[in-house]
Write an enzyme that holds these catalytic residues in place. Structure first.
Site, short mmCIF file in Angstrom:
data_model
loop_
_atom_site.label_atom_id
_atom_site.label_comp_id
_atom_site.label_asym_id
_atom_site.label_seq_id
_atom_site.Cartn_x
_atom_site.Cartn_y
_atom_site.Cartn_z
N LYS A 222 0.83 -1.21 0.00
CA LYS A 222 0.00 0.00 0.00
C LYS A 222 0.86 1.25 0.00
CE LYS A 222 -3.73 2.21 2.65
NZ LYS A 222 -4.61 2.08 3.85
N CYS A 380 37.52 17.56 31.57
CA CYS A 380 37.43 19.01 31.41
C CYS A 380 37.14 19.67 32.77
CB CYS A 380 36.37 19.36 30.37
SG CYS A 380 36.53 21.04 29.72
N HIS A 519 38.49 16.10 25.88
CA HIS A 519 37.29 15.27 25.85
C HIS A 519 37.59 13.96 25.10
CE1 HIS A 519 34.31 18.18 27.41
NE2 HIS A 519 35.17 19.07 26.96
N GLU A 521 36.03 11.24 25.11
CA GLU A 521 34.83 10.54 24.64
C GLU A 521 34.53 10.82 23.18
OE1 GLU A 521 33.29 14.50 26.37
OE2 GLU A 521 34.91 13.07 26.73
#
Length: 547
Positions: A222, A380, A519, A521
């Site tokens: 559809k 940090c 940082h 990460e």
């Protein structure tokens, strides 16, 4: 010359366009193609750098110092391709560029209009670096029909029209809601979303349908019929237990094959999905669990610390350990003893942030970790608070603090162990900043080198004494307090190459206590966990055995 894939969304926001884009990029890589991913955001901010984390989530920083949308973090984590400044643009940046050109006289006195000047600027941005990769994936923020997004959709329409046939593809992500009362999946929202696209001259080649329920063939047929796409190009996007299942899930649904078919790439290279099979094996066959407390100030919105949450997951993968992260508002510790809250955790992480709110709570979290021998990672502001805690408790500087907090209060209250950095060296150039400068882009941003102390814990973790990591901050630990702090047991184990800026501190006789000004990460990936996070989880796992 690159083939272009434009990813748009409809019906509602937050359906996962960024994740879908990243997963598709990973699948194309698995088939041997090179990719680059790009984000076009309709908001009028020049970039997310000055936006509240509660408003926008985290700011993802690139190596070349761009403050970008958090979706670029997804792009990097799934493809391993380092994002660049040219991979993120907003309406604000586009209009700023156009107005700057107008002021210089570049348009030779013409009347400046959305068409062609704004749309041309968008098209120029889309085409940057097109000769460098096989596929360029461009995600458009927001949903079709948003008034602020119209210039971007018009620019895409023009771009597709101007390119040779078969060089561009449009993928549209919509919602297929399930009505429990009638027991039906409703296709009408998708139909309306596609009609909205068609009304501005765009027709999707592939439809991604977010659904909580299996999509029967009749619904696919559809949608294919009413939305004018092939049935094989109607792809289900089901809810997943983890985002890292997305490449395998989309491959099972045939997304990458549908893309190659749309570009008439035949025979299609066979995919090598070993990387993602291994990722899922590490996630689903974890051995044990560690509990990590994240003591922050934006804990009401987990997207504010998106990269940290993912890096902890990656650290868990490296150790085949499930990481259960719990978010704790640092302000609680300004009213209550942190011990009852923290003693049940195997490790403590204090992330970055701006402003004084919650900082005394972060200091108490660092003190608890230091005194109780709990593994601690300060990032940090988390490093700065650990240094201030040591200065107050060990070095006798009872009024140790940060210039950042004095500036907020409008008076001097602290001995500035952390000070506002007014100049630094980036590459071969000296950068200067003033306290009163406009906030946008005035920080130490992007990748900077650091030199690690031989024999230090961080040198052992990294396996080298020369590293580079991404920064985003205005304030630095003052090197003039180094001797006093090192006498008390806090080692400055990472420094900038010129020896002026502390990058890493650690406590050598602590089980695991490290603070970093950068940082880490932002560089972690599921198939390449950041070494600091991998070793942090290892230390937490070791601590869990001692409980």
């Amino acid at each position: 010359m690159a083939r272009f894939i434009f990813i748009t969304g409809g019906v509602v926001s937050s359906l996962g366009k960024g994740l879908a884009s990243a997963a598709l990029g990973a699948l194309l890589q698995a088939r041997g193609f090179s990719v680059r991913l790009r984000k076009l955001d309709p908001y009028l901010n020049v970039d997310p750098g000055t936006m509240s984390p509660f408003e926008h989530g985290e700011v993802f920083v690139t190596d070349d110092g761009a403050e970008t949308d958090l979706d670029l973090g997804h792009y990097e984590r799934f493809t391993g391709v380092a994002a660049r400044m040219t991979d993120s643009v907003s309406s604000g940046r586009i209009y700023s560029n156009v107005l700057e050109k107008e002021r210089r006289g570049d348009y030779l006195g013409k009347t400046i209009q959305v068409i062609p000047h704004v749309t041309n600027e968008i098209k120029d941005f889309i085409a940057i670096g097109e000769d460098e990769v096989d596929f360029m994936l461009c995600e458009i923020g927001g949903t079709v029909g948003d008034i602020e997004g119209l210039p971007f959709f018009e620019a895409i329409r023009q771009f597709i029209h101007e390119r040779p046939r078969g060089q561009c593809l449009l993928m549209h992500l919509t919602l297929l809601p399930y009505l429990a009362a009638s027991g039906e999946l409703k296709t009408k929202p998708t139909q309306h979303s596609v009609k909205e696209l068609q009304s501005i001259g765009l027709a999707p080649d592939i439809l991604l349908l977010r659904s909580e329920q299996p999509i029967p063939d009749k619904e696919r047929e559809k949608i294919a019929l009413f939305c004018n796409v092939r049935k094989s190009a109607v792809i289900a996007a089901y809810d997943l237990k983890t985002i890292y299942e997305a490449p395998l899930a989309y491959h099972r649904e045939g997304l990458d094959q549908a893309v190659l078919d749309a570009f008439d790439i035949s025979p299609a290279p066979r995919p090598n999905l070993d990387r993602w099979t291994d990722v899922m094996d590490r996630m689903t066959n974890a051995e044990g669990e560690v509990r990590v407390a994240i003591v922050g100030k934006y804990t009401q919105l987990e997207d504010a610390y998106k990269s940290i949450a993912e890096a902890l997951t990656h650290g868990g993968m490296a150790n085949r350990t499930r990481v259960k992260a719990e978010w704790i508002d640092a302000e609680i510790f300004e009213r209550e003893d942190p011990a009852p809250h923290l003693q049940r955790f195997h490790a403590i992480l204090v992330p970055g942030g701006f402003g004084e709110r919650g900082t005394e709570g972060k200091i108490k979290a660092a003190q608890f970790a230091r005194e109780k021998g709990v593994p601690y990672l300060g990032i940090c502001l988390g490093m700065q608070m650990a240094v201030i805690e040591s200065a107050r408790t060990l070095a006798g500087l009872q009024d140790a603090g940060s210039e950042e907090f004095d500036h907020e209060a409008g008076k001097k209250r602290f001995t500035p162990v952390v000070y506002h950095l007014k100049e630094w060296v980036q590459g071969n150039q000296k950068v200067e900043r003033k306290v009163g400068d406009a906030k946008g882009g005035t920080m130490r941003l992007g990748a900077y080198d650091a030199v690690l102390k031989p024999g230090s814990k961080v040198a052992e973790i990294y396996g080298t004494t020369a590293i580079d990591e991404r920064h985003r901050h205005r304030y630095e630990v003052d090197i003039k307090y180094r001797d006093k702090l090192e006498t008390c047991g806090l080692s400055f184990s990472g420094m900038s190459p010129d020896g002026r800026l502390p990058e890493i501190v650690e406590i050598p006789d602590h089980p695991w206590f490290i603070g970093v000004q950068f940082h880490p990460e932002l560089k972690s990936k599921p198939f390449a966990p950041h070494p600091l996070f991998a070793d942090f989880v290892r230390a937490a796992k070791e601590a869990s055995r001692l409980v």
